[in-house]
Design a protein around this motif. Structure first.
Motif, PDB file in Angstrom:
ATOM      1  N   TYR A   1      -0.437  -0.082  -2.683  1.00  0.00           N
ATOM      2  CA  TYR A   1      -1.324   0.928  -2.102  1.00  0.00           C
ATOM      3  C   TYR A   1      -2.587   0.266  -1.546  1.00  0.00           C
ATOM      4  O   TYR A   1      -3.036   0.579  -0.438  1.00  0.00           O
ATOM      5  CB  TYR A   1      -1.709   1.982  -3.137  1.00  0.00           C
TER       6      TYR A   1
ATOM      7  N   SER B   1      -1.952  -1.559   1.658  1.00  0.00           N
ATOM      8  CA  SER B   1      -1.634  -0.681   2.777  1.00  0.00           C
ATOM      9  C   SER B   1      -2.754   0.329   3.036  1.00  0.00           C
ATOM     10  O   SER B   1      -2.561   1.307   3.745  1.00  0.00           O
ATOM     11  CB  SER B   1      -0.308   0.041   2.532  1.00  0.00           C
TER      12      SER B   1
ATOM     13  N   LYS C   1      -4.747   6.500  -3.586  1.00  0.00           N
ATOM     14  CA  LYS C   1      -3.570   6.306  -4.436  1.00  0.00           C
ATOM     15  C   LYS C   1      -3.718   5.055  -5.300  1.00  0.00           C
ATOM     16  O   LYS C   1      -3.331   5.055  -6.470  1.00  0.00           O
ATOM     17  CB  LYS C   1      -2.309   6.215  -3.590  1.00  0.00           C
ATOM     18  N   ALA C   2      -4.276   3.990  -4.728  1.00  0.00           N
ATOM     19  CA  ALA C   2      -4.511   2.767  -5.507  1.00  0.00           C
ATOM     20  C   ALA C   2      -5.462   3.060  -6.656  1.00  0.00           C
ATOM     21  O   ALA C   2      -5.214   2.653  -7.799  1.00  0.00           O
ATOM     22  CB  ALA C   2      -5.075   1.665  -4.613  1.00  0.00           C
TER      23      ALA C   2
ATOM     24  N   GLN D   1      -3.762   4.879  -9.584  1.00  0.00           N
ATOM     25  CA  GLN D   1      -2.921   3.998 -10.403  1.00  0.00           C
ATOM     26  C   GLN D   1      -3.774   3.071 -11.263  1.00  0.00           C
ATOM     27  O   GLN D   1      -3.476   2.836 -12.432  1.00  0.00           O
ATOM     28  CB  GLN D   1      -1.970   3.182  -9.509  1.00  0.00           C
TER      29      GLN D   1
ATOM     30  N   GLU E   1       7.355   4.032  -6.250  1.00  0.00           N
ATOM     31  CA  GLU E   1       6.944   5.373  -6.681  1.00  0.00           C
ATOM     32  C   GLU E   1       7.948   6.028  -7.637  1.00  0.00           C
ATOM     33  O   GLU E   1       7.553   6.511  -8.709  1.00  0.00           O
ATOM     34  CB  GLU E   1       6.673   6.255  -5.466  1.00  0.00           C
TER      35      GLU E   1
ATOM     36  N   LEU F   1       3.962  -0.950   2.325  1.00  0.00           N
ATOM     37  CA  LEU F   1       4.428   0.440   2.427  1.00  0.00           C
ATOM     38  C   LEU F   1       5.862   0.570   1.922  1.00  0.00           C
ATOM     39  O   LEU F   1       6.183   1.503   1.177  1.00  0.00           O
ATOM     40  CB  LEU F   1       4.343   0.929   3.875  1.00  0.00           C
TER      41      LEU F   1
ATOM     42  N   GLN G   1      -4.144   2.535   1.219  1.00  0.00           N
ATOM     43  CA  GLN G   1      -4.031   3.851   0.591  1.00  0.00           C
ATOM     44  C   GLN G   1      -4.925   3.833  -0.654  1.00  0.00           C
ATOM     45  O   GLN G   1      -4.450   3.794  -1.789  1.00  0.00           O
ATOM     46  CB  GLN G   1      -2.574   4.145   0.234  1.00  0.00           C
TER      47      GLN G   1
ATOM     48  N   THR H   1     -11.036  -1.939  -4.923  1.00  0.00           N
ATOM     49  CA  THR H   1     -10.607  -0.730  -4.229  1.00  0.00           C
ATOM     50  C   THR H   1     -11.816   0.143  -3.909  1.00  0.00           C
ATOM     51  O   THR H   1     -11.962   0.632  -2.778  1.00  0.00           O
ATOM     52  CB  THR H   1      -9.582   0.043  -5.083  1.00  0.00           C
TER      53      THR H   1
ATOM     54  N   ALA I   1       5.813   0.277  -1.825  1.00  0.00           N
ATOM     55  CA  ALA I   1       5.306   1.489  -2.477  1.00  0.00           C
ATOM     56  C   ALA I   1       6.389   2.565  -2.539  1.00  0.00           C
ATOM     57  O   ALA I   1       6.546   3.232  -3.567  1.00  0.00           O
ATOM     58  CB  ALA I   1       4.073   2.006  -1.748  1.00  0.00           C
TER      59      ALA I   1
END
Length: 123
Positions: free
Chosen positions: A47, A50, A55-56, A59, A27, A20, A52, A80, A23
């Motif tokens: 991401y 954590s 968001k991963a 990207q 960002e 976190l 997320q 992911t 990230a």
């Protein structure tokens, strides 16, 4: 802001088990340097680590669009999607990664997704 120093700090946070924190540092760097693949990849991994996942995925899709031959981006995108229970969407990315690079973890991820979907290994 010294982007290189912030990247180094983010890498330290990531490697120290604080995705976190990493990230948050990454960002603004990605915003300032949107074509920097290494920074975007580390942000995607932060991401992912954590949880997320949306968001991963964003990207990683950007990385795959930029370089469709990036086996690692395909692998992490597949992982992911797999982690989010989206095995059918994960499978093509996991297959591509495994075909492009014969790493054991790529093969294991592909096998897991195929098993989950009930597909035979040699199909």
């Amino acid at each position: 802001m010294d982007l290189l120093e912030e990247y180094r700090r983010a890498t330290f946070f990531f490697e120290s088990g604080d995705p976190l924190g990493a990230a948050k540092l990454l960002e603004p760097i990605v915003e300032a340097e949107p074509h920097n693949t290494a920074v975007r990849q580390l942000l995607a991994r932060a991401y992912f680590n954590s949880a997320q996942l949306t968001k991963a995925e964003e990207q990683l899709r950007t990385l795959v669009e930029h370089d469709p031959s990036d086996h690692y981006a395909h692998h992490v995108l597949g992982r992911t999607l797999e982690r989010g229970g989206r095995f059918r969407e994960a499978l093509p990315h996991l297959r591509l990664a495994a075909a492009m690079n014969q790493q054991a973890d790529y093969q294991e991820a592909l096998h897991r997704a195929e098993q989950w979907l009930g597909k035979p290994e040699n199909a």
